[in-house]
Design an enzyme around this catalytic site. Sequence first.
Site, PDB file in Angstrom:
ATOM      1  N   ASP A 124      44.172  50.626  46.756  1.00  0.00           N
ATOM      2  CA  ASP A 124      42.992  50.923  45.949  1.00  0.00           C
ATOM      3  C   ASP A 124      43.485  51.670  44.721  1.00  0.00           C
ATOM      4  O   ASP A 124      43.966  52.800  44.826  1.00  0.00           O
ATOM      5  CB  ASP A 124      42.019  51.781  46.762  1.00  0.00           C
ATOM      6  CG  ASP A 124      40.730  52.107  46.015  1.00  0.00           C
ATOM      7  OD1 ASP A 124      40.719  52.037  44.768  1.00  0.00           O
ATOM      8  OD2 ASP A 124      39.741  52.455  46.676  1.00  0.00           O
ATOM      9  N   VAL A 125      43.384  51.055  43.545  1.00  0.00           N
ATOM     10  CA  VAL A 125      43.996  51.635  42.348  1.00  0.00           C
ATOM     11  C   VAL A 125      43.337  52.935  41.920  1.00  0.00           C
ATOM     12  O   VAL A 125      43.906  53.684  41.116  1.00  0.00           O
ATOM     13  CB  VAL A 125      43.990  50.644  41.169  1.00  0.00           C
ATOM     14  CG1 VAL A 125      44.812  49.407  41.504  1.00  0.00           C
ATOM     15  CG2 VAL A 125      42.570  50.281  40.737  1.00  0.00           C
ATOM     16  N   TYR A 149      30.628  49.722  32.382  1.00  0.00           N
ATOM     17  CA  TYR A 149      31.673  48.729  32.142  1.00  0.00           C
ATOM     18  C   TYR A 149      32.136  48.762  30.688  1.00  0.00           C
ATOM     19  O   TYR A 149      33.342  48.785  30.402  1.00  0.00           O
ATOM     20  CB  TYR A 149      31.127  47.342  32.505  1.00  0.00           C
ATOM     21  CG  TYR A 149      32.144  46.231  32.427  1.00  0.00           C
ATOM     22  CD1 TYR A 149      33.079  46.048  33.436  1.00  0.00           C
ATOM     23  CD2 TYR A 149      32.154  45.343  31.348  1.00  0.00           C
ATOM     24  CE1 TYR A 149      34.002  45.015  33.381  1.00  0.00           C
ATOM     25  CE2 TYR A 149      33.069  44.306  31.290  1.00  0.00           C
ATOM     26  CZ  TYR A 149      33.997  44.151  32.299  1.00  0.00           C
ATOM     27  OH  TYR A 149      34.918  43.126  32.225  1.00  0.00           O
ATOM     28  N   ASN A 151      44.846  44.603  36.082  1.00  0.00           N
ATOM     29  CA  ASN A 151      43.693  43.703  36.104  1.00  0.00           C
ATOM     30  C   ASN A 151      42.531  44.197  36.947  1.00  0.00           C
ATOM     31  O   ASN A 151      41.392  43.813  36.696  1.00  0.00           O
ATOM     32  CB  ASN A 151      44.160  42.336  36.622  1.00  0.00           C
ATOM     33  CG  ASN A 151      43.023  41.426  36.976  1.00  0.00           C
ATOM     34  OD1 ASN A 151      42.327  40.912  36.105  1.00  0.00           O
ATOM     35  ND2 ASN A 151      42.804  41.224  38.275  1.00  0.00           N
ATOM     36  N   LYS A 185      35.862  49.742  29.162  1.00  0.00           N
ATOM     37  CA  LYS A 185      36.658  48.738  28.460  1.00  0.00           C
ATOM     38  C   LYS A 185      36.984  49.195  27.030  1.00  0.00           C
ATOM     39  O   LYS A 185      38.075  48.897  26.523  1.00  0.00           O
ATOM     40  CB  LYS A 185      35.938  47.395  28.464  1.00  0.00           C
ATOM     41  CG  LYS A 185      35.848  46.756  29.849  1.00  0.00           C
ATOM     42  CD  LYS A 185      37.238  46.562  30.478  1.00  0.00           C
ATOM     43  CE  LYS A 185      37.167  45.834  31.802  1.00  0.00           C
ATOM     44  NZ  LYS A 185      38.503  45.585  32.390  1.00  0.00           N
TER      45      LYS A 185
END
Length: 262
Positions: free
Chosen positions: A71-72, A167, A98, A171
């Site tokens: 789990d990053v 989101y 990613n 980003k």
Amino acid sequence: MNSVRTTDEETVGAQQIAVVTGAGSGIGRAVAVELLTAGWAVALAGRRPEPLEETAALAPAGAVALPVRADVSRPDDVAALFAAVRDRFGRLDLLFNNAGTFGPGGVPVEELPYEAWRHVVDTNLNGAFLCAQAAYRQMKEQDPRGGRIINNGSISAHTPRPHSVAYTATKHALTGLTKSLSLDGRPYGIAVGQIDIGNAATDMTAGMQTGALQANGETAPEPVMDVADVARTVRHMAQLPLEANVQFATVMATAMPYVGRG
């Protein structure tokens, strides 16, 4: 769950080594398989072991795949991921950063729960930082020194969709992370770039073809593109010599409402 699919242990030392996060589905799976097919050895990182094994099963005979559950958003998981890569392969040539999540869709900013905001930030931004930091440390110290990091941005790194505050914010922040890492990596031969993707056909974008909310309040279907086209673009970026770098690339469905969005 860690496993290696290979027919020739001696070939590993001659291959370039990549880590792909979010490799169990979508863009991550497509990029991992593209790299494996091109002869790279690839560590497949993701939260669930079963999809990683499914990705590994798509590799051609003789390909070297190392599925690693991680789990990053968890620093200990990231440390264990890169330790596994170092122990197995001895070096790292590429990180494709990613792993990401859109979060709850269609939720106005005033109704977005803090827990949902935090989950998106922890995965998309903090996870990208943790993986980049671990890759950077290894690339700086290995011999020969250097490597490449490619961050998965988004069209939303430039222009938001309605009700996408978490989101979109992450980003946009990822673009700043890319620029800063690119600058700081110069003395050590670490090239850092970003691919901004629009409407690749994956499970995450399945609803776009039937109808997506537009800036004017209407719902309209949107075109998508083959995710394989994204994978080929990442492979091109990855295979450049370290003296060359694609700083930013935008790959999108040709007719999607991005140019002129809003």
